[in-house]
Write a protein that holds these residues in place. Structure first.
Motif, PDB file in Angstrom:
ATOM      1  N   ILE A 103      -3.005   4.502  16.084  1.00  9.28           N
ATOM      2  CA  ILE A 103      -3.275   4.282  14.654  1.00  9.28           C
ATOM      3  C   ILE A 103      -2.346   5.154  13.806  1.00  9.28           C
ATOM      4  N   THR A 104      -2.206   6.410  14.189  1.00 11.71           N
ATOM      5  CA  THR A 104      -1.274   7.288  13.469  1.00 11.71           C
ATOM      6  C   THR A 104       0.127   6.674  13.444  1.00 11.71           C
ATOM      7  N   SER A 105       0.605   6.206  14.599  1.00 10.03           N
ATOM      8  CA  SER A 105       1.931   5.582  14.649  1.00 10.03           C
ATOM      9  C   SER A 105       1.993   4.352  13.745  1.00 10.03           C
ATOM     10  N   GLY A 106       0.941   3.569  13.768  1.00 10.05           N
ATOM     11  CA  GLY A 106       0.902   2.357  12.952  1.00 10.05           C
ATOM     12  C   GLY A 106       0.902   2.666  11.463  1.00 10.05           C
ATOM     13  N   ILE A 107       0.181   3.699  11.081  1.00  6.48           N
ATOM     14  CA  ILE A 107       0.168   4.077   9.653  1.00  6.48           C
ATOM     15  C   ILE A 107       1.538   4.636   9.263  1.00  6.48           C
ATOM     16  N   GLN A 108       2.154   5.419  10.156  1.00  4.65           N
ATOM     17  CA  GLN A 108       3.497   5.930   9.856  1.00  4.65           C
ATOM     18  C   GLN A 108       4.453   4.771   9.602  1.00  4.65           C
ATOM     19  N   TYR A 109       4.317   3.715  10.384  1.00  7.67           N
ATOM     20  CA  TYR A 109       5.152   2.529  10.180  1.00  7.67           C
ATOM     21  C   TYR A 109       4.801   1.840   8.856  1.00  7.67           C
ATOM     22  N   ALA A 110       3.518   1.591   8.639  1.00  8.65           N
ATOM     23  CA  ALA A 110       3.090   0.871   7.427  1.00  8.65           C
ATOM     24  C   ALA A 110       3.473   1.646   6.164  1.00  8.65           C
ATOM     25  N   PHE A 111       3.397   2.980   6.245  1.00  7.23           N
ATOM     26  CA  PHE A 111       3.712   3.832   5.089  1.00  7.23           C
ATOM     27  C   PHE A 111       5.199   4.186   5.023  1.00  7.23           C
TER      28      PHE A 111
ATOM     29  N   VAL B  47      -1.757  -5.107 -11.902  1.00  7.28           N
ATOM     30  CA  VAL B  47      -0.450  -4.497 -12.161  1.00  7.28           C
ATOM     31  C   VAL B  47       0.075  -3.768 -10.931  1.00  7.28           C
ATOM     32  N   LEU B  48       1.339  -4.049 -10.613  1.00 10.32           N
ATOM     33  CA  LEU B  48       2.078  -3.317  -9.581  1.00 10.32           C
ATOM     34  C   LEU B  48       2.879  -2.235 -10.279  1.00 10.32           C
ATOM     35  N   HIS B  49       2.590  -0.976  -9.953  1.00 12.33           N
ATOM     36  CA  HIS B  49       3.304   0.094 -10.651  1.00 12.33           C
ATOM     37  C   HIS B  49       4.614   0.407  -9.934  1.00 12.33           C
ATOM     38  N   PRO B  50       5.742   0.504 -10.677  1.00 10.07           N
ATOM     39  CA  PRO B  50       6.986   0.927 -10.035  1.00 10.07           C
ATOM     40  C   PRO B  50       6.824   2.361  -9.514  1.00 10.07           C
ATOM     41  N   LEU B  51       7.468   2.650  -8.387  1.00 15.90           N
ATOM     42  CA  LEU B  51       7.342   3.984  -7.784  1.00 15.90           C
ATOM     43  C   LEU B  51       8.670   4.757  -7.770  1.00 15.90           C
ATOM     44  N   ASP B  52       9.772   4.068  -7.871  1.00 16.56           N
ATOM     45  CA  ASP B  52      11.069   4.742  -7.710  1.00 16.56           C
ATOM     46  C   ASP B  52      11.298   5.835  -8.743  1.00 16.56           C
TER      47      ASP B  52
ATOM     48  N   SER C 139      -2.588   3.306  -2.840  1.00 17.63           N
ATOM     49  CA  SER C 139      -2.033   1.973  -2.575  1.00 17.63           C
ATOM     50  C   SER C 139      -3.047   1.117  -1.818  1.00 17.63           C
ATOM     51  N   VAL C 140      -4.316   1.282  -2.182  1.00 17.65           N
ATOM     52  CA  VAL C 140      -5.381   0.557  -1.483  1.00 17.65           C
ATOM     53  C   VAL C 140      -5.129  -0.954  -1.524  1.00 17.65           C
ATOM     54  N   ALA C 141      -4.808  -1.467  -2.700  1.00 21.58           N
ATOM     55  CA  ALA C 141      -4.715  -2.921  -2.862  1.00 21.58           C
ATOM     56  C   ALA C 141      -3.302  -3.461  -2.668  1.00 21.58           C
ATOM     57  N   ALA C 142      -2.318  -2.592  -2.448  1.00 19.46           N
ATOM     58  CA  ALA C 142      -0.927  -3.054  -2.393  1.00 19.46           C
ATOM     59  C   ALA C 142      -0.293  -2.894  -1.017  1.00 19.46           C
ATOM     60  N   LEU C 143      -0.669  -1.856  -0.292  1.00 23.37           N
ATOM     61  CA  LEU C 143       0.007  -1.473   0.954  1.00 23.37           C
ATOM     62  C   LEU C 143       0.065  -2.635   1.958  1.00 23.37           C
ATOM     63  N   GLY C 144       1.276  -2.902   2.424  1.00 17.78           N
ATOM     64  CA  GLY C 144       1.466  -3.978   3.388  1.00 17.78           C
ATOM     65  C   GLY C 144       1.865  -5.281   2.717  1.00 17.78           C
ATOM     66  N   GLY C 145       1.560  -5.394   1.411  1.00 18.50           N
ATOM     67  CA  GLY C 145       1.855  -6.622   0.689  1.00 18.50           C
ATOM     68  C   GLY C 145       3.066  -6.498  -0.221  1.00 18.50           C
ATOM     69  N   THR C 146       3.580  -5.285  -0.359  1.00 20.22           N
ATOM     70  CA  THR C 146       4.720  -5.026  -1.246  1.00 20.22           C
ATOM     71  C   THR C 146       5.346  -3.703  -0.816  1.00 20.22           C
ATOM     72  N   PRO C 147       6.665  -3.550  -0.981  1.00 21.15           N
ATOM     73  CA  PRO C 147       7.314  -2.372  -0.411  1.00 21.15           C
ATOM     74  C   PRO C 147       6.770  -1.040  -0.927  1.00 21.15           C
ATOM     75  N   VAL C 148       6.598  -0.116  -0.003  1.00 21.38           N
ATOM     76  CA  VAL C 148       6.407   1.287  -0.341  1.00 21.38           C
ATOM     77  C   VAL C 148       7.079   2.073   0.775  1.00 21.38           C
TER      78      VAL C 148
END
Lengths: 422, 422
Positions: free
Chosen positions: B89-97, B191-196, B213-222
């Motif tokens: 799970i840690t590895s998977g979150i590191q990838y997702a994040f 709303v998708l907030h810009p992060l850069d 990023s509860v509602a965004a993670l995995g669905g848009t780049p971070v």
């Protein structure tokens, strides 16, 4: 019939594993070149969970019908059906706790979250709290109460001991606490704490009575209302045999009076009883406001677990746990092993502590039994580390065939691990 | 193929329901006469959960292989296999994040618990925190920070808006916060907030950058590391399609420096990062000490969810969510409906907000669609209540057939609910 039950478990396991293997791990065309962190190899192959006989202090085995309930399709955390299931859970907890308290619900977390929910809502900074410490759970309650700025007073008994009502009353008089914490089933030491009369003493001294029954509830009598308990909580993963992740809790009117009339807000929004009581429809208000997303499938499993308890009947459950524990204790003594709690009536029927056999390394025994018998039993915890072996027989695991199995495993381990490190 | 997938769901459902009905609800001989609270009737009959198309802002539908993973048999919270699954799970979150942070784990609770974990560990009483509020999540972060005695400063945008980097820097200069909270995917407003660039600004002003990023993670780049995010968390029940009850979170070295060198202990023992990092094997220590009982089957489901993400590939997932959202948005506009977020690049691809159609009661529309189409869509939340309809297309639900289905349901509702209360 436990054997029958185990066969069913195997069947469900195979069906589900087949379903997983059938559908998973087909890589789509990927284009990862530009990502600094590639997909981890460990996630690109299936992981089959082995079957273990969960005869440690918890979590216990989960019967197939509870697993199946949890594998039903997702609902919204505020859908009509979810709210109905939550109201069934409230009724089930009221039955399991023997209480008519309206504010009866399940915290969206493990037993520790319920412990924090209890202490966060009932204590304000600077208030005096009395914690009865006769094992790890009292220690943890003290740690939590300190963090929120309460004035923590403790009475302490060595591992294996408990408190008399006289000792408790003396401390109530001395420390004038607003809350007494007591652990009903001290799973680290195997002690069942008597509860009768303590509620009356607390109320006489203007104090709330908080009881942790994580490891005991359902396996031995507790009467929340009759015994004057103001806050009672348990976990889902012990006698109830549901997966960990929900924790039943109930607050008396007296406890609610205090919690709902605080000067300061509780430190946690997630565990704030005003919000939780509304989410669970226990605050009398028609309108439910979104608080947090509850573990919906966790509620499915908790409901099913409470169904099994309702079908079995609390008294049958208490009786079975007592008989099975006594059968187990006799078997241990017949093998020449010594029980850690000498006084019979103070022995927890759900978790048995055995004096770590002299001339053995307890870690070798637990490892041997896991490796050769696929049975989890555990060593001590907190103040009992190194002193005991712990065996849990909870809910569906509380059966004579399980006792025979674990006794045979222990006998085998004692034959093979003898003095290997001495 | 979504149709295929839905068929499979049906199959698994039927198998499991049959299994439940087969085994459950056989009353044993009971003897309840002496118990004041009898077993509740609602628990003495089975409850079959209906199938719903979960196209609201979450939880989303759970694919059968994730449900099946969660129905595997119980393991101990510290068994070797569980610890291995946690490391996956840690590895998977590191990838997702997209992070190499060592302290990367899943909180044993919903997104709110992760929010508290982030704020409890990174803030001390009296410290200045800056919360960017452009919807409900900023409001909640401010509420939590206030409860633990931080000095809360906010910048506020109306529902539908977001902040420029210049506005953020001005506030960083003005309030000198130790922490900035920003919501990446504001599910209440769409709303998708810009992060850069914001991470660099924070670090220039000696401030930690915390992103929800509860509602965004995995669905848009971070890109946690590249974007200089110090604390990032999400929920299991959105794009990841696992049941609610676990919440991935990660802490940068900078964030750990602050969290592990505090003067005061965090208010919560359950969410104390020092303990969590040890439980998850992220603190470099060989010895794991019992902290709390993690939601073991929740870990099984979260691992499987991360497997699916790894197989799909993050970039494919981002691309699909974007394409499906654009297809959906075009369909809505073709129907004459108006998107709440006018600026295209600020639209969250996971949760779409539609201006509540004039002349309609939004509650009638959502109720009609649930009743007649078994689809969940929802109204507004917090600052957007009464203003919008919200449709979530997350993870396995992000597909063109689902878009067609929900557009047809909306068209049907607009035909039948027209001005019925005007």
């Amino acid at each position: 019939v436990p054997g029958h039950d185990f066969e069913r478990r195997g069947w469900v396991q195979r069906q589900l594993a087949a379903s997983i293997l059938l559908q998973s791990h087909t890589l789509s065309d990927r284009n990862m070149a530009s990502l600094p962190i590639p997909p981890p190899a460990c996630l690109l192959k299936p992981y089959a969970v082995p079957y273990r006989y969960m005869l440690g202090p918890g979590p216990s085995n989960v019967p197939p019908r509870i697993l199946a309930a949890g594998a039903q399709s997702m609902l919204g955390h505020m859908h009509a059906e979810t709210l109905e299931i939550m109201s069934h859970i409230t009724s089930g907890i009221q039955y399991a706790f023997q209480t008519q308290n309206e504010v009866t619900l399940a915290v969206s977390g493990p037993g520790h979250a319920a412990m924090e929910c209890a202490l966060f809502n009932s204590l304000e900074p600077g208030e005096s709290v009395l914690i009865a410490v006769n094992g790890i759970w009292g220690e943890r309650a003290a740690e939590i109460a300190e963090r929120i700025g309460a004035k923590v007073n403790t009475i302490v008994q060595a591992a294996g001991g408990y408190f008399t009502n006289q000792e408790i009353e003396q401390a109530l008089v001395k420390y004038k606490p607003v809350l007494l914490f007591l652990c009903h089933g001290e799973s680290s030491t195997g002690v069942l704490h008597p509860l009768d009369g303590i509620g009356d003493l607390c109320h006489k001294h203007n104090c709330l009575f908080l009881v942790d029954s994580v490891a005991a509830l359902g396996g031995t009598p507790v009467y929340m209302d009759k015994q004057g308990i103001d806050i009672l909580y348990t976990g889902s993963q012990k006698v109830l045999n549901a997966p960990p992740g929900t924790a039943p809790i109930s607050f008396s009117e007296r406890a609610c009076q205090k919690a709902f009339n605080r000067k300061s807000k509780p430190v946690s929004y997630f565990l704030d009883l005003s919000w939780l009581a509304n989410y669970w429809g226990c605050d009398g208000k028609a309108m439910r406001i979104y608080h947090h997303t509850g573990p919906v499938t966790g509620f499915f499993t908790l409901r099913e677990a409470l169904c099994i308890l309702a079908e079995t009947g609390l008294e049958n459950s208490w009786k079975r746990h007592k008989e099975v524990a006594e059968y187990f204790h006799k078997g241990l003594e017949d093998m020449g092993l010594k029980l850690f709690v000498s006084e019979k009536k103070a022995r927890l029927p759900t978790v048995t502590t055995i004096v770590s056999p002299p001339g053995y390394d307890w870690k070798e025994i637990t490892a041997y039994i896991m490796k050769n018998h696929h049975i989890e039993i555990s060593g001590g915890l907190g103040p009992s580390v190194g002193m005991v072996l712990r065996v849990g027989l909870m809910g569906c695991n509380s059966s004579k065939p399980n006792v025979d199995m674990v006794l045979a495993a222990l006998a085998d381990a004692l034959k093979h691990c003898h003095k290997s490190r001495v």
